[in-house]
Scaffold this motif. Sequence first.
Motif, PDB file in Angstrom:
ATOM      1  N   GLY A 173      -2.692  -2.145  -2.055  1.00  0.00           N
ATOM      2  CA  GLY A 173      -2.376  -3.127  -1.017  1.00  0.00           C
ATOM      3  C   GLY A 173      -3.233  -2.966   0.220  1.00  0.00           C
ATOM      4  N   GLY A 174      -3.653  -1.731   0.492  1.00  0.00           N
ATOM      5  CA  GLY A 174      -4.482  -1.477   1.672  1.00  0.00           C
ATOM      6  C   GLY A 174      -5.900  -1.967   1.524  1.00  0.00           C
ATOM      7  N   ALA A 175      -6.320  -2.222   0.280  1.00  0.00           N
ATOM      8  CA  ALA A 175      -7.730  -2.537   0.000  1.00  0.00           C
ATOM      9  C   ALA A 175      -8.003  -4.021  -0.199  1.00  0.00           C
ATOM     10  CB  ALA A 175      -8.187  -1.762  -1.234  1.00  0.00           C
ATOM     11  N   LEU A 225     -10.535  -9.863   8.505  1.00  0.00           N
ATOM     12  CA  LEU A 225      -9.716 -10.048   7.306  1.00  0.00           C
ATOM     13  C   LEU A 225      -8.627  -8.981   7.296  1.00  0.00           C
ATOM     14  CD1 LEU A 225     -12.570 -10.488   4.630  1.00  0.00           C
ATOM     15  CD2 LEU A 225     -11.755 -12.127   6.337  1.00  0.00           C
ATOM     16  N   VAL A 226      -7.384  -9.407   7.036  1.00  0.00           N
ATOM     17  CA  VAL A 226      -6.242  -8.507   7.192  1.00  0.00           C
ATOM     18  C   VAL A 226      -5.322  -8.602   5.976  1.00  0.00           C
ATOM     19  CG1 VAL A 226      -4.340  -7.864   8.729  1.00  0.00           C
ATOM     20  CG2 VAL A 226      -6.354  -9.010   9.674  1.00  0.00           C
ATOM     21  N   PRO A 227      -4.935  -7.454   5.394  1.00  0.00           N
ATOM     22  CA  PRO A 227      -3.957  -7.487   4.301  1.00  0.00           C
ATOM     23  C   PRO A 227      -2.657  -8.125   4.760  1.00  0.00           C
ATOM     24  CG  PRO A 227      -4.987  -5.314   4.452  1.00  0.00           C
ATOM     25  CD  PRO A 227      -5.400  -6.090   5.682  1.00  0.00           C
ATOM     26  N   CYS A 228      -2.008  -8.855   3.855  1.00  0.00           N
ATOM     27  CA  CYS A 228      -0.817  -9.606   4.232  1.00  0.00           C
ATOM     28  C   CYS A 228       0.273  -9.490   3.165  1.00  0.00           C
ATOM     29  CB  CYS A 228      -1.191 -11.077   4.437  1.00  0.00           C
ATOM     30  SG  CYS A 228       0.196 -12.116   4.930  1.00  0.00           S
ATOM     31  N   GLY A 229       1.439  -8.957   3.579  1.00  0.00           N
ATOM     32  CA  GLY A 229       2.639  -8.988   2.738  1.00  0.00           C
ATOM     33  C   GLY A 229       3.596  -9.978   3.376  1.00  0.00           C
TER      34      GLY A 229
END
Lengths: 332, 332
Positions: free
Chosen positions: A290-292, A185-189
């Motif tokens: 955002g990192g979490a 699972l990867v944070p996405c902007g």
Amino acid sequence: MPSSHALRLPEAADVEAAAERLRGQIVTTPLLESAALNERLGGRLLVKAEMLQRTGSYKFRGAFNRLSRLDGTERGRGVVAYSSGNHAQGVAAAARALDIPALIVMPSRAPMVKVEGTRSHGAEVVFYDEASERREEVAERLAGERGATLVRPYEDAEVVAGQGTVGLELAAQAGAAQAALDAVLVPCGGGGLVAGTALVLAKVCPAAELWAVEPQGFDDTRRSLAAGERLEIAPGAKSFCDALLAPTPGKLTFALNRRLLAGGLAVDDATVAAAMRDAFTYLKVVAEPGGAVALAAALSGAFDCRGKTVAVICSGGNVDPEAFGKVLGETA
Amino acid sequence: MPSSHALRLPEAADVEAAAERLRGQIVTTPLLESAALNERLGGRLLVKAEMLQRTGSYKFRGAFNRLSRLDGTERGRGVVAYSSGNHAQGVAAAARALDIPALIVMPSRAPMVKVEGTRSHGAEVVFYDEASERREEVAERLAGERGATLVRPYEDAEVVAGQGTVGLELAAQAGAAQAALDAVLVPCGGGGLVAGTALVLAKVCPAAELWAVEPQGFDDTRRSLAAGERLEIAPGAKSFCDALLAPTPGKLTFALNRRLLAGGLAVDDATVAAAMRDAFTYLKVVAEPGGAVALAAALSGAFDCRGKTVAVICSGGNVDPEAFGKVLGETA
């Protein structure tokens, strides 16, 4: 406009070449694990702690990889970037390491820790007004005036390839921990980190499903993946995940992500705050909102980890002490 | 009383043997560095992030090494430990890993994060009253009643040897970072971590000066080193460094430390709180008060880092969110 070179689609080999360029320049961030969190989830959770990277987020990787490809003339003319703060610091630190002048366009409401961090690396900071100006236009104008190179945060093959080195490390560390990954699972902007990670995991870890995780209301990638085309966020959305407020998926990143991802997930601010507290309590690291988000998806059950081995990337830790103290003081 | 075996003086070879036993059981914690902190200090600062260790402190190392030496009969009878919280969690987690019953004697005012952490590893917790009871006596009585092995926090050769593996990793990581260490600063309660670290650094990194760092008012090791004999703290001392409130140096640890250390340093609570904030801002890690004293000595100038390469051990990160939020909210 980005050059056609920058907009070509990167490949796994570009990530591997980026890893060579970054050798000795970056921190090999640890893959953390907590017995208590594993027990709570009924699965195995591995957390890639990218807040421990230089500048406090993964963004240094893509910035350094991109800037190291500039020739002598381009380096002399400098670079311009626009960013809410993490790409800003990444570009500023990479520019200093390579002795390149850097100008960064930032929103006037960026967290102070990000503004001060960017200045501490010797970059010039120009603020823009989020209500009346588009940051891309401000940055393009300034780059044009100076003959400088515009370093975009995700619409750039070399930036995406640099970010993908997180995935390369993660796969090697999971192997060393004898963890066969079911999902990542990867944070996405804008989608650069997840696209770069997906590129390399498709090669070295093809059994793992890749998921993009976004803040609720800014889940343009999730909706775009479901629709098969790039959609924009609805107006009026709000989130404290300041690093992930991109209004639409990148062209380049969406071209990769629609091919490589299993899908997208969205988490609300309260869920993210709970994940920040759990990172504090069980992992002893500072995650910014955002990192979490990916950690939040795993811990909240938005992604079901039961019986699985799941890795999440915690992509940054640049959060003001007041904001973090407030999150710690909230009860779940 | 500890057996004569446990009170023999450990040697560097014991640390190396402990490292073999701990392989695959512990996290190789990273050695962190911040360009901003280096610039502020006018030197190079390397931070060994032991809060990222299993159980949130280095204590798991010594506990696992000690418990792995118990024979089958001893394992069946279980272990007893007394601790303000970090040794408690270390022993509890090591006991669970080796399938040994554990009972831990803790002060009734221990931080909740430490009590819950200890219970989460399956240990039985017994509280004692700090005002009316001596924890060693409570633990000795309970161990005697059960025929269990008492695992002391620092008066034990195998515990000290396990803690010394922090120094072994640190030396290897400093070498990889091309850092020739001038000094290493280590948090000190009973003196086990600094003694074990000193043992191994005297062998692999003999040019580095070793310093024990203690909270002001609890600087019994500093004063004892200066006097050449074991002294007690003055009554009435107070500090929020709950992990470092030992009233006098250990016999075993002082025998090593008086031979191997350059000296001791003391820092007050405000200096420690500032270091916790800097660890949050620049390193993105959670340091508990006692874990941050060596970092505090470097950042405050109590140890002068100008022109030097200095490593500090951040020994733990088990701090309640309310206490951490309070530290973040204080201004320097």
